[in-house]
Design a protein around this motif. Sequence first.
Motif, PDB file in Angstrom:
ATOM      1  N   GLN A  88       1.679   9.992  -3.727  1.00 41.02           N
ATOM      2  CA  GLN A  88       1.239  10.455  -2.408  1.00 41.02           C
ATOM      3  C   GLN A  88       1.818   9.585  -1.285  1.00 41.02           C
ATOM      4  O   GLN A  88       1.096   8.978  -0.504  1.00 41.02           O
ATOM      5  CB  GLN A  88      -0.284  10.473  -2.329  1.00 41.02           C
ATOM      6  CG  GLN A  88      -0.930  11.520  -3.218  1.00 41.02           C
ATOM      7  CD  GLN A  88      -2.424  11.643  -2.997  1.00 41.02           C
ATOM      8  OE1 GLN A  88      -2.908  11.362  -1.910  1.00 41.02           O
ATOM      9  NE2 GLN A  88      -3.149  12.057  -4.003  1.00 41.02           N
ATOM     10  N   THR A  89       3.116   9.517  -1.251  1.00 41.80           N
ATOM     11  CA  THR A  89       3.768   8.720  -0.221  1.00 41.80           C
ATOM     12  C   THR A  89       3.526   9.348   1.145  1.00 41.80           C
ATOM     13  O   THR A  89       3.290  10.539   1.270  1.00 41.80           O
ATOM     14  CB  THR A  89       5.277   8.611  -0.489  1.00 41.80           C
ATOM     15  OG1 THR A  89       5.839   9.925  -0.533  1.00 41.80           O
ATOM     16  CG2 THR A  89       5.528   7.891  -1.799  1.00 41.80           C
ATOM     17  N   ASN A  90       3.615   8.518   2.185  1.00 40.38           N
ATOM     18  CA  ASN A  90       3.282   8.968   3.540  1.00 40.38           C
ATOM     19  C   ASN A  90       4.362   8.491   4.504  1.00 40.38           C
ATOM     20  O   ASN A  90       4.729   7.317   4.496  1.00 40.38           O
ATOM     21  CB  ASN A  90       1.922   8.380   3.934  1.00 40.38           C
ATOM     22  CG  ASN A  90       1.367   9.019   5.194  1.00 40.38           C
ATOM     23  OD1 ASN A  90       2.075   9.215   6.176  1.00 40.38           O
ATOM     24  ND2 ASN A  90       0.079   9.353   5.171  1.00 40.38           N
ATOM     25  N   PRO A  91       4.898   9.391   5.333  1.00 36.69           N
ATOM     26  CA  PRO A  91       5.911   8.966   6.305  1.00 36.69           C
ATOM     27  C   PRO A  91       5.428   7.830   7.208  1.00 36.69           C
ATOM     28  O   PRO A  91       6.216   6.974   7.617  1.00 36.69           O
ATOM     29  CB  PRO A  91       6.175  10.243   7.117  1.00 36.69           C
ATOM     30  CG  PRO A  91       5.795  11.354   6.201  1.00 36.69           C
ATOM     31  CD  PRO A  91       4.640  10.843   5.395  1.00 36.69           C
ATOM     32  N   ALA A  92       4.135   7.832   7.522  1.00 37.34           N
ATOM     33  CA  ALA A  92       3.588   6.771   8.377  1.00 37.34           C
ATOM     34  C   ALA A  92       3.628   5.422   7.681  1.00 37.34           C
ATOM     35  O   ALA A  92       3.608   4.377   8.333  1.00 37.34           O
ATOM     36  CB  ALA A  92       2.154   7.103   8.780  1.00 37.34           C
ATOM     37  N   TRP A  93       3.662   5.432   6.353  1.00 36.51           N
ATOM     38  CA  TRP A  93       3.748   4.185   5.575  1.00 36.51           C
ATOM     39  C   TRP A  93       5.172   3.972   5.086  1.00 36.51           C
ATOM     40  O   TRP A  93       5.390   3.396   4.038  1.00 36.51           O
ATOM     41  CB  TRP A  93       2.789   4.197   4.389  1.00 36.51           C
ATOM     42  CG  TRP A  93       1.362   4.561   4.664  1.00 36.51           C
ATOM     43  CD1 TRP A  93       0.519   5.219   3.822  1.00 36.51           C
ATOM     44  CD2 TRP A  93       0.571   4.273   5.828  1.00 36.51           C
ATOM     45  NE1 TRP A  93      -0.716   5.379   4.384  1.00 36.51           N
ATOM     46  CE2 TRP A  93      -0.722   4.798   5.627  1.00 36.51           C
ATOM     47  CE3 TRP A  93       0.839   3.624   7.043  1.00 36.51           C
ATOM     48  CZ2 TRP A  93      -1.743   4.705   6.579  1.00 36.51           C
ATOM     49  CZ3 TRP A  93      -0.176   3.540   7.991  1.00 36.51           C
ATOM     50  CH2 TRP A  93      -1.443   4.067   7.755  1.00 36.51           C
ATOM     51  N   ASN A  94       6.136   4.458   5.850  1.00 38.97           N
ATOM     52  CA  ASN A  94       7.540   4.294   5.497  1.00 38.97           C
ATOM     53  C   ASN A  94       7.844   4.916   4.141  1.00 38.97           C
ATOM     54  O   ASN A  94       8.623   4.389   3.349  1.00 38.97           O
ATOM     55  CB  ASN A  94       7.935   2.817   5.514  1.00 38.97           C
ATOM     56  CG  ASN A  94       9.399   2.589   5.801  1.00 38.97           C
ATOM     57  OD1 ASN A  94      10.033   3.388   6.488  1.00 38.97           O
ATOM     58  ND2 ASN A  94       9.944   1.516   5.268  1.00 38.97           N
ATOM     59  N   ASN A  95       7.189   6.057   3.873  1.00 38.53           N
ATOM     60  CA  ASN A  95       7.345   6.810   2.627  1.00 38.53           C
ATOM     61  C   ASN A  95       6.914   6.024   1.391  1.00 38.53           C
ATOM     62  O   ASN A  95       7.505   6.172   0.311  1.00 38.53           O
ATOM     63  CB  ASN A  95       8.792   7.307   2.481  1.00 38.53           C
ATOM     64  CG  ASN A  95       9.166   8.285   3.581  1.00 38.53           C
ATOM     65  OD1 ASN A  95       8.393   9.179   3.925  1.00 38.53           O
ATOM     66  ND2 ASN A  95      10.336   8.100   4.167  1.00 38.53           N
ATOM     67  N   THR A 111      -4.016   4.141   2.459  1.00 43.47           N
ATOM     68  CA  THR A 111      -4.468   3.764   3.794  1.00 43.47           C
ATOM     69  C   THR A 111      -3.762   2.506   4.297  1.00 43.47           C
ATOM     70  O   THR A 111      -2.957   1.890   3.590  1.00 43.47           O
ATOM     71  CB  THR A 111      -5.988   3.503   3.776  1.00 43.47           C
ATOM     72  OG1 THR A 111      -6.309   2.626   2.683  1.00 43.47           O
ATOM     73  CG2 THR A 111      -6.767   4.803   3.611  1.00 43.47           C
ATOM     74  N   LEU A 112      -4.095   2.137   5.524  1.00 41.74           N
ATOM     75  CA  LEU A 112      -3.582   0.914   6.133  1.00 41.74           C
ATOM     76  C   LEU A 112      -4.560  -0.229   5.872  1.00 41.74           C
ATOM     77  O   LEU A 112      -5.761  -0.098   6.107  1.00 41.74           O
ATOM     78  CB  LEU A 112      -3.414   1.103   7.643  1.00 41.74           C
ATOM     79  CG  LEU A 112      -3.121  -0.168   8.466  1.00 41.74           C
ATOM     80  CD1 LEU A 112      -1.789  -0.787   8.075  1.00 41.74           C
ATOM     81  CD2 LEU A 112      -3.151   0.148   9.965  1.00 41.74           C
ATOM     82  N   LEU A 113      -4.012  -1.362   5.423  1.00 42.67           N
ATOM     83  CA  LEU A 113      -4.800  -2.581   5.220  1.00 42.67           C
ATOM     84  C   LEU A 113      -4.208  -3.679   6.086  1.00 42.67           C
ATOM     85  O   LEU A 113      -3.023  -4.002   5.973  1.00 42.67           O
ATOM     86  CB  LEU A 113      -4.766  -2.996   3.748  1.00 42.67           C
ATOM     87  CG  LEU A 113      -5.259  -4.410   3.414  1.00 42.67           C
ATOM     88  CD1 LEU A 113      -6.720  -4.606   3.800  1.00 42.67           C
ATOM     89  CD2 LEU A 113      -5.055  -4.696   1.920  1.00 42.67           C
ATOM     90  N   GLU A 166       6.034   0.335  -3.835  1.00 39.92           N
ATOM     91  CA  GLU A 166       4.899   1.207  -3.531  1.00 39.92           C
ATOM     92  C   GLU A 166       4.176   0.833  -2.242  1.00 39.92           C
ATOM     93  O   GLU A 166       3.444   1.640  -1.679  1.00 39.92           O
ATOM     94  CB  GLU A 166       3.870   1.165  -4.668  1.00 39.92           C
ATOM     95  CG  GLU A 166       4.394   1.607  -6.028  1.00 39.92           C
ATOM     96  CD  GLU A 166       4.927   0.453  -6.843  1.00 39.92           C
ATOM     97  OE1 GLU A 166       4.240  -0.572  -6.942  1.00 39.92           O
ATOM     98  OE2 GLU A 166       6.046   0.570  -7.380  1.00 39.92           O
ATOM     99  N   ILE A 167       4.350  -0.414  -1.788  1.00 41.42           N
ATOM    100  CA  ILE A 167       3.598  -0.917  -0.639  1.00 41.42           C
ATOM    101  C   ILE A 167       4.557  -1.301   0.485  1.00 41.42           C
ATOM    102  O   ILE A 167       5.516  -2.053   0.275  1.00 41.42           O
ATOM    103  CB  ILE A 167       2.771  -2.165  -1.032  1.00 41.42           C
ATOM    104  CG1 ILE A 167       1.841  -1.842  -2.207  1.00 41.42           C
ATOM    105  CG2 ILE A 167       1.980  -2.682   0.165  1.00 41.42           C
ATOM    106  CD1 ILE A 167       1.242  -3.085  -2.845  1.00 41.42           C
TER     107      ILE A 167
END
Length: 281
Positions: free
Chosen positions: A33-40, A222-224, A257-258
Amino acid sequence: MQPASKLPMAVRLSSATTALLLIVGIHSATNAQTNPAWNNKQCAVVLTYDDAIDGDLDIVVPALDSVKLRGTFYLIGSSPVVAKRLPEWRRAAQRGHELGNHALMHPCDGSLPGRSFVTPDNDLSKYTVNRAVQEARVNNVLLNAIDGKTARTFAYPCGDLTIGGVKFYDQLRPDFVAARGVQAGLQTPAQIDLTNIESYMINGQSGDYLVDLVKQAQASHTLLVFLFHGVGGGHGLNVDLKAHRQLLRYLKAHEKEIWVAPMVEVAEKVKAAQASATRKP
């Protein structure tokens, strides 16, 4: 075309293996579940360090550089460590670390319980909104003279948001990409308030605790944000050097992943994601 039962065994096994790998690949991609906001990537982690202390330059920057990770250092403009070690801060910025704004004088609301450490000169409850805004802007000028950058983030001293019930950061929105608060939480891009980004203040917790927070962020996508002060000493709020090292090692081992990046870069991605979401019909 021959029926599968009539095909040679090697071909049947190869086809079965290919199908299995395809299923596993699809399953893994779904779980990521990669997210563009998290740089994929699965989640984003921001390492922030407050107050511009010697330990930032003596311990933290070398530790981050050793594993090629970047953090955000929230500098108090009036800190003697800024004036005495300005070339070192400049070199840290050149290596990709963010020099964030933690106000010129670090004013905190002395009218609140447990604030006996606040001096009359730096009592936010005695400030005007204009004074708080102007001091933050002066600190931006100082930071720009150090790193040459105009995009950066703000961190509320003591997590205090208001002066006489007025949110002073409202006037500073054009000056910053975002602001970091002190309330703990993990948030999706849609949940993030860029005027008060949540963070986990660390003071004495174990390395296992720090890593577990990262695992929670991975699982929830999520963002940590970590909020550190002293690392291995040098501040009343402190995390053990070994615990901090354990966190960095985990982040480095899972960097596929992070996404670990300075606050300004993450905030810019979140801002773009939120703007994109509002444009959709």
